[in-house]
Design a protein around this motif. Structure first.
Motif, PDB file in Angstrom:
ATOM      1  N   LYS A 194      81.269 -43.003  65.820  1.00  0.00           N
ATOM      2  CA  LYS A 194      79.729 -42.566  66.927  1.00  0.00           C
ATOM      3  C   LYS A 194      79.780 -42.511  68.212  1.00  0.00           C
ATOM      4  O   LYS A 194      79.070 -41.891  68.565  1.00  0.00           O
ATOM      5  CB  LYS A 194      79.091 -43.774  65.995  1.00  0.00           C
ATOM      6  CG  LYS A 194      78.639 -44.218  64.514  1.00  0.00           C
ATOM      7  CD  LYS A 194      77.460 -45.501  64.410  1.00  0.00           C
ATOM      8  CE  LYS A 194      77.386 -45.304  62.549  1.00  0.00           C
ATOM      9  NZ  LYS A 194      76.296 -46.638  62.355  1.00  0.00           N
ATOM     10  N   LEU A 195      80.764 -43.084  68.046  1.00  0.00           N
ATOM     11  CA  LEU A 195      81.187 -43.495  69.797  1.00  0.00           C
ATOM     12  C   LEU A 195      82.433 -42.985  70.262  1.00  0.00           C
ATOM     13  O   LEU A 195      83.546 -44.082  69.048  1.00  0.00           O
ATOM     14  CB  LEU A 195      80.584 -44.488  70.154  1.00  0.00           C
ATOM     15  CG  LEU A 195      80.552 -45.408  72.119  1.00  0.00           C
ATOM     16  CD1 LEU A 195      78.437 -45.389  72.940  1.00  0.00           C
ATOM     17  CD2 LEU A 195      81.329 -46.121  72.663  1.00  0.00           C
ATOM     18  N   GLU A 221      77.687 -41.343  80.021  1.00  0.00           N
ATOM     19  CA  GLU A 221      77.844 -40.933  79.273  1.00  0.00           C
ATOM     20  C   GLU A 221      78.402 -39.418  78.822  1.00  0.00           C
ATOM     21  O   GLU A 221      77.730 -38.599  79.898  1.00  0.00           O
ATOM     22  CB  GLU A 221      77.088 -41.651  78.082  1.00  0.00           C
ATOM     23  CG  GLU A 221      76.617 -40.727  76.532  1.00  0.00           C
ATOM     24  CD  GLU A 221      75.596 -41.108  76.296  1.00  0.00           C
ATOM     25  OE1 GLU A 221      76.197 -40.195  74.661  1.00  0.00           O
ATOM     26  OE2 GLU A 221      74.848 -42.319  76.177  1.00  0.00           O
ATOM     27  N   ALA A 232      80.192 -36.534  69.582  1.00  0.00           N
ATOM     28  CA  ALA A 232      79.954 -37.997  69.647  1.00  0.00           C
ATOM     29  C   ALA A 232      79.784 -38.404  71.264  1.00  0.00           C
ATOM     30  O   ALA A 232      80.939 -37.577  71.934  1.00  0.00           O
ATOM     31  CB  ALA A 232      80.868 -38.899  68.922  1.00  0.00           C
ATOM     32  N   ARG A 263      75.062 -48.597  73.216  1.00  0.00           N
ATOM     33  CA  ARG A 263      74.277 -47.316  73.218  1.00  0.00           C
ATOM     34  C   ARG A 263      74.651 -47.262  71.781  1.00  0.00           C
ATOM     35  O   ARG A 263      74.469 -46.971  71.217  1.00  0.00           O
ATOM     36  CB  ARG A 263      75.540 -46.273  73.879  1.00  0.00           C
ATOM     37  CG  ARG A 263      75.268 -44.784  73.802  1.00  0.00           C
ATOM     38  CD  ARG A 263      73.831 -44.158  73.921  1.00  0.00           C
ATOM     39  NE  ARG A 263      74.282 -42.710  73.108  1.00  0.00           N
ATOM     40  CZ  ARG A 263      73.464 -42.417  72.361  1.00  0.00           C
ATOM     41  NH1 ARG A 263      73.223 -42.974  71.717  1.00  0.00           N
ATOM     42  NH2 ARG A 263      73.855 -41.002  72.373  1.00  0.00           N
ATOM     43  N   LEU A 264      75.733 -48.928  71.209  1.00  0.00           N
ATOM     44  CA  LEU A 264      75.991 -48.553  70.162  1.00  0.00           C
ATOM     45  C   LEU A 264      74.809 -49.459  69.085  1.00  0.00           C
ATOM     46  O   LEU A 264      75.005 -48.665  67.998  1.00  0.00           O
ATOM     47  CB  LEU A 264      77.227 -49.800  69.757  1.00  0.00           C
ATOM     48  CG  LEU A 264      78.636 -49.353  69.783  1.00  0.00           C
ATOM     49  CD1 LEU A 264      79.593 -50.316  69.960  1.00  0.00           C
ATOM     50  CD2 LEU A 264      78.816 -47.971  68.641  1.00  0.00           C
ATOM     51  N   GLU A 266      71.923 -48.395  69.239  1.00  0.00           N
ATOM     52  CA  GLU A 266      71.064 -47.166  70.195  1.00  0.00           C
ATOM     53  C   GLU A 266      71.333 -46.334  68.192  1.00  0.00           C
ATOM     54  O   GLU A 266      70.529 -46.234  67.342  1.00  0.00           O
ATOM     55  CB  GLU A 266      71.083 -46.818  71.578  1.00  0.00           C
ATOM     56  CG  GLU A 266      69.937 -47.540  72.209  1.00  0.00           C
ATOM     57  CD  GLU A 266      70.305 -46.591  73.158  1.00  0.00           C
ATOM     58  OE1 GLU A 266      70.575 -45.361  73.488  1.00  0.00           O
ATOM     59  OE2 GLU A 266      69.866 -46.642  74.249  1.00  0.00           O
ATOM     60  N   LEU A 267      72.741 -46.151  68.709  1.00  0.00           N
ATOM     61  CA  LEU A 267      73.326 -45.709  67.455  1.00  0.00           C
ATOM     62  C   LEU A 267      72.718 -46.716  66.020  1.00  0.00           C
ATOM     63  O   LEU A 267      73.246 -45.960  65.014  1.00  0.00           O
ATOM     64  CB  LEU A 267      74.720 -45.134  67.559  1.00  0.00           C
ATOM     65  CG  LEU A 267      74.510 -44.322  69.244  1.00  0.00           C
ATOM     66  CD1 LEU A 267      76.521 -44.571  69.514  1.00  0.00           C
ATOM     67  CD2 LEU A 267      74.613 -43.409  68.697  1.00  0.00           C
ATOM     68  N   SER A 268      72.808 -47.191  65.902  1.00  0.00           N
ATOM     69  CA  SER A 268      72.796 -48.584  65.332  1.00  0.00           C
ATOM     70  C   SER A 268      71.570 -48.219  63.955  1.00  0.00           C
ATOM     71  O   SER A 268      71.865 -49.185  62.827  1.00  0.00           O
ATOM     72  CB  SER A 268      73.422 -49.827  64.794  1.00  0.00           C
ATOM     73  OG  SER A 268      74.876 -49.905  65.436  1.00  0.00           O
TER      74      SER A 268
END
Length: 268
Positions: A194-195, A221, A232, A263-264, A266-268
């Protein structure tokens, strides 16, 4: 008395140079290999029919750099799992760094983890153990990951942009990075993180194909897209080895880690 095998003698010499911190570039390595190969070719045939003369591999002299890059692309594309990709990398003979390295350091951690850390390449400890980030810099990396809830044992995957230790711990050359790049891209496509965290300037600049230094790349980023179409977010950070030398930069490194953590989430 049997003659000393020039191949083994050259390997022992470059290993010793690496331990002593002597920097041997690719041009010097090729000259040393050519000289050793000439000595092997001039050596008399073994007296016993059961003895076979040992010669340095000539494959690097038969193929061009472009040939090896294309072979790396084919091997990478054919790999359908990370384990198969590791086997392909370990069997690839196109990078001259492999000739002086003790081991191939492909990856460590959890396959399919949401976070992939990509560093520069093996140092002395990594070369000895065949794993990335296991020396002092690796121990600091583990602490940095733990600070934001990550671990190579649970939810992080760790690899490099180069899989063999350069002599004297020099930076890998552009040619060496180009030979490894198909494997790096395929590793991202198979791992589907994801990152991505790019640890250090060599990794960040190589992945982004940029000449901008880590001081300017870090703190923001970047989108990383592979030839196979996987995309990604990527965050460049200071290499842990740099932080060991410059502890005053740890405050900025901490801010970078907090950005990654946010950011993680947010992605989760």
């Amino acid at each position: 008395m049997s003659q000393t095998d020039p191949s083994r003698a050259l390997k022992a010499l470059t290993d010793w140079w690496g331990e002593m911190g002597v920097d041997v570039d690719e041009t010097q390595m090729r000259a040393l290999r050519k000289a050793a190969e000439s000595r092997t070719a001039e050596a008399p045939a073994p007296k016993s029919s059961n003895e076979q003369p040992q010669r340095l591999p000539r494959h690097l002299m038969k193929k061009t750099h472009a040939d090896w890059v294309n072979e790396a692309k084919t091997l990478a594309a054919d790999a359908q799992t990370l384990d198969a990709l590791k086997t392909a990398i370990e069997g690839f003979d196109g990078c001259i760094l492999k000739e002086s390295a003790r081991n191939t350091a492909c990856f460590d951690g959890v396959q399919g983890a949401p976070v992939m850390v990509i560093g520069e390449g093996p140092g002395a400890e990594e070369d000895a153990r065949g794993l990335p980030f296991v020396g002092k810099a690796g121990q600091l990396l583990d602490k940095m990951l733990t600070a934001i809830g990550l671990s190579r044992k649970e939810n992080a995957f760790i690899t490099n942009v180069n899989y063999w230790r350069p002599p004297g711990n020099r930076n890998p050359s552009d040619e060496e990075l180009e030979l490894c790049r198909p494997f790096v891209d395929r590793m991202i496509e198979l791992g589907q993180p994801k990152l991505i965290i790019a640890a250090g300037g060599v990794a960040a600049k190589s992945l982004l194909q940029s000449r901008v230094g880590i001081m300017k790349l870090r703190g923001s980023e970047h989108a990383l897209k592979t030839p196979g179409g996987y995309e990604a977010p990527m965050f460049p950070v200071f290499h842990p080895a740099f932080l060991l030398r410059r502890p005053e930069e740890k405050s900025r490194a901490w801010r970078d880690l907090l950005n990654i953590q946010a950011r993680l989430e947010e992605l989760s």
